[in-house]
Structure formats: C-alpha cells, structure tokens
Design a protein around this motif. Sequence first.
Motif, mmCIF file in Angstrom:
data_model
loop_
_atom_site.group_PDB
_atom_site.id
_atom_site.type_symbol
_atom_site.label_atom_id
_atom_site.label_comp_id
_atom_site.label_asym_id
_atom_site.label_seq_id
_atom_site.Cartn_x
_atom_site.Cartn_y
_atom_site.Cartn_z
ATOM 1 N N ASN A 1 0.831 -1.196 0.000
ATOM 2 C CA ASN A 1 0.000 0.000 0.000
ATOM 3 C C ASN A 1 0.872 1.254 0.000
ATOM 4 N N PRO A 2 0.352 2.354 -0.523
ATOM 5 C CA PRO A 2 1.074 3.620 -0.385
ATOM 6 C C PRO A 2 1.033 4.090 1.057
ATOM 7 N N ASN A 3 1.885 5.016 1.400
ATOM 8 C CA ASN A 3 1.794 5.648 2.717
ATOM 9 C C ASN A 3 0.567 6.548 2.744
ATOM 10 N N VAL A 4 -0.179 6.491 3.848
ATOM 11 C CA VAL A 4 -1.434 7.233 3.959
ATOM 12 C C VAL A 4 -1.439 8.044 5.242
ATOM 13 N N HIS A 5 -1.703 9.330 5.128
ATOM 14 C CA HIS A 5 -1.971 10.194 6.282
ATOM 15 C C HIS A 5 -3.470 10.486 6.310
ATOM 16 N N VAL A 6 -4.113 10.184 7.446
ATOM 17 C CA VAL A 6 -5.550 10.413 7.602
ATOM 18 C C VAL A 6 -5.765 11.445 8.705
ATOM 19 N N THR B 1 -10.864 2.762 16.355
ATOM 20 C CA THR B 1 -10.776 1.786 15.264
ATOM 21 C C THR B 1 -9.613 2.129 14.341
ATOM 22 N N LEU B 2 -9.474 3.408 14.023
ATOM 23 C CA LEU B 2 -8.390 3.839 13.135
ATOM 24 C C LEU B 2 -7.034 3.670 13.809
ATOM 25 N N TRP B 3 -6.964 3.942 15.103
ATOM 26 C CA TRP B 3 -5.709 3.722 15.815
ATOM 27 C C TRP B 3 -5.313 2.243 15.759
ATOM 28 N N GLN B 4 -6.275 1.357 15.972
ATOM 29 C CA GLN B 4 -5.982 -0.074 15.930
ATOM 30 C C GLN B 4 -5.494 -0.490 14.538
ATOM 31 N N LEU B 5 -6.084 0.068 13.496
ATOM 32 C CA LEU B 5 -5.606 -0.224 12.146
ATOM 33 C C LEU B 5 -4.165 0.226 11.956
ATOM 34 N N SER B 6 -3.843 1.407 12.479
ATOM 35 C CA SER B 6 -2.498 1.950 12.273
ATOM 36 C C SER B 6 -1.446 1.180 13.068
ATOM 37 N N LEU B 7 -1.838 0.549 14.188
ATOM 38 C CA LEU B 7 -0.875 -0.209 14.991
ATOM 39 C C LEU B 7 -0.328 -1.408 14.235
ATOM 40 N N THR B 8 -1.118 -1.961 13.340
ATOM 41 C CA THR B 8 -0.682 -3.159 12.613
ATOM 42 C C THR B 8 -0.378 -2.869 11.146
ATOM 43 N N ASN B 9 -0.451 -1.614 10.755
ATOM 44 C CA ASN B 9 -0.186 -1.233 9.364
ATOM 45 C C ASN B 9 0.709 0.001 9.351
ATOM 46 N N PRO B 10 2.014 -0.189 9.255
ATOM 47 C CA PRO B 10 2.958 0.925 9.381
ATOM 48 C C PRO B 10 2.826 1.978 8.284
ATOM 49 N N TRP B 11 2.134 1.684 7.206
ATOM 50 C CA TRP B 11 1.931 2.669 6.136
ATOM 51 C C TRP B 11 0.876 3.708 6.509
ATOM 52 N N LEU B 12 0.153 3.494 7.609
ATOM 53 C CA LEU B 12 -0.974 4.347 7.992
ATOM 54 C C LEU B 12 -0.622 5.247 9.169
#
Length: 387
Positions: free
Chosen positions: A275-280, A295-306
């Motif tokens: 995936n590309p790097n994503v800033h939300v 929910t978004l924090w939990q996604l970012s903990l396991t996905n370093p691109w986020l």
Amino acid sequence: MDSTAISLVRTTFKAVAAIDDGPARLTQSFYSVLFANNPDVREFFPAAMEAQRERLVHAIAYVIDQLDDPEPVLLFLAQLGRDHRKYGVVDAHYTAVGNALIFALKNFAGNEMWTDEVDNAWREAIALIASVMMEAANAETGPATWTGTVVEHKQVLQDVAVVRLQLDRPMEYGAGQYVSVTVPGRPRMWRYLSPAIPSNPEGQIEFHVRRVSGGWVSPAMVGQTNLGDTWVMGSPLGALGVDRTQNRDMLMIGSGTGIAPLRAQLMEMAMRANNPNVHVFVGGNYPCDLYDIETLWQLSLTNPWLTVIPVSEEDTNPWFHLDPIPTPPAGMYKRITGKVSAVAADFGDWSNHDIQIVGSASTIQTAKFRLQAKGVPVENMRHDPLY
C-alpha cells in the motif's frame, strides 16, 4: 459535444444560477411540467421535494462542468442510470424528463437568451446524458435494489448512530463509494450514505449516520431505527478509492461521519500486501465527534503505512457528553486543536499526493482552497462529485 455547444450550455445554466432563487425556480418549473405531462412519474418521488430538487441542480451542474472531460462524467452518468433502476424507470421516462427540462429552461431564459443555437446545444447535451444512462441501465443484469435487515443499531453520540445490516444478497461496491438508502416510514425519500466497511461475500454493510436538524430522514435513521427493520438500497455510486495506477502516497481528510468511506478504504487496504503511505486527518467540532478514532488507531498499529492524526476544533467535550476523551496508544499522534482543513494543509507538503476529502460541502471547499494555497494541484484532489 463540440466546444461551442458546451459553452452555450454552460453560459445558459450559469445565467440561471446567477439569479436569486434561480436554480430553485428552475427545478420547481421542471418538476411541475414533468408531473403535469406524465402523472405516472409522480409516484417515483417523495411528497417533500426539497432534497430532490437540490440533488438535481447539483447533478446538472457537475455534468455541465465536466462536459469537456468525458471520462468522469460518463462514469457518473452510467452509475446514475444503474441507480435509477430502483424507481422502475424505462426509456420513455428519459424522453419525458428531457422535454420537461427543455421547457423549463426555455421558459426561464426567455426568447432573447434561448436562441436556436442554445436550443440545439441543450438538446444535444440532454440526448448524451439520456443515452449514457439508458445504455448503462439496460446493460445491467444485477438487482435494481438490495434489502437489508438491521442487525445492530448503536447510538454513539446524541446525533450519530452506527447501523449494521444484513443484505438479502451481497452487494459489490468499491470501498469509498456510496449508495442511496430509503427506510421504513419515509417512502421514496432516498438519502445517500457511504458504507463504512468494504464489500464482503457475507452481505454485511454498515453505515454511520448523523442526524440533520430539520431533516426528514436522518432523524428516523438515528433515533427511530429498530432491530429487524428493513432498509432498501440502490446501486453503488461514486469514484473514491485507492488509485493504484498512480505511484503516489495519499492524504485523506474526513470530517464527522465523512470518515466512513475513508474507513472502508483503509480496512480494504489492510487486507493487501502493498500500500502507499497514507496520512488520515479525522476532524470534528469536539473530541467526542471523533467517535471511531480508536478503530483507526488499531488499524495503524498493525499497518505501518498508515498515520492517523485526530483534530477537533474544541479542546473539551460539551457538558452533556460524559465519556472520557480517548488517549492515543504509544507512538500515535495526540489530538490537535484546530480546524481539520487548516491543520491538514499546514502539516506538510502534499503537492505530490493523491488527496481525498470527505465531509460537508463547506469542509470540502475550505480544504481545497487551503491546499491550493499551499501549491497543491487541484487535479490531485478528489471528493464526492455532487459537491
């Protein structure tokens, strides 16, 4: 259409839009003529027509603005054609709509402005719109509507509810798209909502709904929905989604329940290897408006691109909201106080990013203005086509 015809159509419509209450008067005239000449068409529409008139003006304005850029407008019209199958529309209805629109425009513009050249240009434009919509509708073999049974209804704020439904059959949609929805007690009052989870073979779908003060439909969705209720949905619309043809990192800006289509995309991306790097940037008036930030924090903990950056205009919650303000996990950005559009624009250099903006019309326009002022090309920004 050639450039002269496009110019005539745009000039005429802008003249209507420039007059006080011009668009409202035009749509009132259009629907009056349409229903008078075609009484059977009236049953497609709700008793209260304000939202329908506003959507019509937005759709016409978008198509006219994009007439010399055929790819997005043809996609938009094809999606509209498939969506209009939910009404039971047939080819003859498109002729009736075109005739009523020509009559309303001609009556509004007057003989001095409505020349033969203008008449021909509008007829060409309407013929193009109708042909694309009819072709897409007639070629579609899938269902005209889906029925969903409410299996979960959670009121996460006084004016926001998360509603999960089980569809009668799976719906294929792109993460980031939206669908038209109607609910019990509000017949033919269709509202557009973005699924907050990706399409799945289990046929589950989730919506995040904010109650609009004075609205006809959203108060029923938020405060009067019961388990077992059935909602009806039309075909997917919209073009938001990860553009994998571009090798660019992404910036996402979401305000309030506008986080839903971004959330669905992030969940879908989390199932991919690359995936590309994503800033939300997730914004709201108060910290509690960031109702789904965990929910978004939990996604970012396991996905370093986020990378997730929470933003609220106020530093504290209103007195009636008693839940504590969530604390970000270690390594996450702490909440920033300010307007999400300003915080995002000032945060870094986004000039080479693919940018999505979701929220109210004012949020979208403000974010676009601030990003352009920072040197971001407008063609790099994407949002709902009706804003």
